[in-house]
Enzyme design. Structure first.
Site, PDB file in Angstrom:
ATOM      1  N   SER A 194      87.025 128.993  64.540  1.00  0.00           N
ATOM      2  CA  SER A 194      87.167 130.618  64.462  1.00  0.00           C
ATOM      3  C   SER A 194      88.478 131.091  64.499  1.00  0.00           C
ATOM      4  CB  SER A 194      86.550 130.943  65.902  1.00  0.00           C
ATOM      5  OG  SER A 194      86.289 132.455  65.845  1.00  0.00           O
ATOM      6  N   ASP A 289      75.844 132.982  61.898  1.00  0.00           N
ATOM      7  CA  ASP A 289      77.258 133.662  62.326  1.00  0.00           C
ATOM      8  C   ASP A 289      77.598 134.566  61.446  1.00  0.00           C
ATOM      9  OD1 ASP A 289      79.919 133.474  62.888  1.00  0.00           O
ATOM     10  OD2 ASP A 289      80.345 131.320  62.503  1.00  0.00           O
ATOM     11  N   HIS A 319      77.556 130.567  66.008  1.00  0.00           N
ATOM     12  CA  HIS A 319      79.191 130.489  65.956  1.00  0.00           C
ATOM     13  C   HIS A 319      79.411 129.710  67.539  1.00  0.00           C
ATOM     14  CE1 HIS A 319      83.200 131.814  65.125  1.00  0.00           C
ATOM     15  NE2 HIS A 319      83.341 131.959  66.358  1.00  0.00           N
TER      16      HIS A 319
END
Length: 350
Positions: A194, A289, A319
């Protein structure tokens, strides 16, 4: 730090749910969720159901509250500590600051070995080495690499470009001190999930453009790479799937306050004018996601520039799954795949 008894009990209960017979797990999770031609994995849907029942959220209250809750909640999903992996604290200089870092070394790994400089996720605002401890251990053990997990400074105390400067300084330190870290300076990768994937992509881009030492490989796990465009996946998966649109706006507001140029390639590496010559990349996306489409767009940008890139869309996952190894076999399968890719990617550089 000792884990409070209440957290231990909650973690045990959460993990027990995932061992129930499949029909029972399906009953708890609800009807299969299908979106965009994909079906959410039962493990992922069950985790989301438990999250909703508990009232937990990735962002909860103030910055400080969100940080504390994430630190505490890691024990619910990370699983038993992965061993045998030794750790050593390392101080990494970054300008006038000194960053804390942890060097993870799997048992029996000879010197010099490949090294992954790892940057944790958390929207540049939350997260830490502690929240990603087991993720670093897993990658170290199963990829056969040393891992240097870096505590870069967080927003809002250190907004953009502070974390970028720290990440680049950490890579430079790892290369300069490779012998002290037991690493091969020609086999140093950058990677993270991320926000950490964003920082890894930016380090690879910046290091390559300036000349001199650059990463040998980049492991980009559902990375954020473009702050300027809302893609279709953000509209499809921005609610009730762990990383929400509301949370993304909250993170962005702290990391990129008013006046920051969000098209700056140090923030949005997808928008760089030249991607040629970058190190090989393994890009992991999750089907459910909001960041899915921009991660895959970045892969296309690299491929068009002649960069060796492989994309693995985990179509049935959400995610954040790097940190869910303690609950459900489906998450562990996906993490094992990326560890294998890291092992192969760095082995090919020898």
């Amino acid at each position: 730090m000792a884990i409070p008894l209440q957290i231990r009990a909650q973690a045990a209960a959460a993990q027990l749910v995932f061992w129930l017979p499949r029909p029972v797990r399906r009953l708890i999770a609800g009807k299969p969720l299908r979106l965009d031609g994909q079906e959410l994995a039962l493990d992922a849907q069950l985790l989301l159901r438990l999250q909703k029942l508990s009232g937990a959220a990735l962002v909860n209250g103030s910055v400080e509250q969100s940080r504390v809750l994430l630190e505490a909640g890691q024990h619910l999903v990370n699983g038993k500590r992965i061993e045998p992996v030794t750790t050593r604290d390392v101080a990494v200089p970054s300008g006038e600051a000194s960053l804390d870092a942890t060097l993870y070394t799997p048992a029996g790994l000879p010197e010099p070995s490949p090294l992954l400089v790892f940057f944790h996720g958390g929207g540049w605002v939350i997260g830490s080495r502690a929240t990603h401890d087991n993720a670093a251990r897993y990658l170290a053990k199963h990829a056969g690499v040393r891992v240097l997990s870096v505590e870069y400074r967080l927003a809002p105390e250190s907004p953009f470009p502070g974390p970028v400067d720290d990440a680049l300084a950490a890579f430079d330190y790892a290369h300069a001190k490779a012998a002290d870290l037991g690493a091969d300076p020609d086999r140093i990768a950058v990677g993270g999930d991320s926000a950490g994937g964003n920082l890894s992509a930016v380090v690879a881009l910046e290091a390559t453009r300036r000349g001199g030492p650059a990463p040998a490989f980049q492991l980009l796990i559902y990375p954020a790479v473009d702050f300027t465009t809302r893609r279709r996946s953000r509209e499809l998966f921005g609610e009730d799937l762990f990383l929400t649109d509301e949370a993304m706006v909250w993170f962005e507001g702290h990391y990129a306050p008013e006046g920051v140029d969000k098209a700056d390639p140090r923030m949005s590496p997808l928008l760089a004018s030249d991607h040629s010559g970058l190190p090989p990349a393994y890009i992991v996306t999750a089907g459910f996601d909001p960041l899915r489409d921009e991660g895959e767009a970045y892969a296309e940008k690299l491929r068009a520039a002649g960069v060796s890139v492989a994309v693995s869309r985990q179509a049935d996952l959400i995610h954040g799954f790097l940190n869910f190894a303690g609950v459900g076999t489906r998450f562990r399968e996906a993490i094992a795949e990326m560890a294998g890719a890291l092992r192969v990617g760095l082995a090919n550089r020898s």
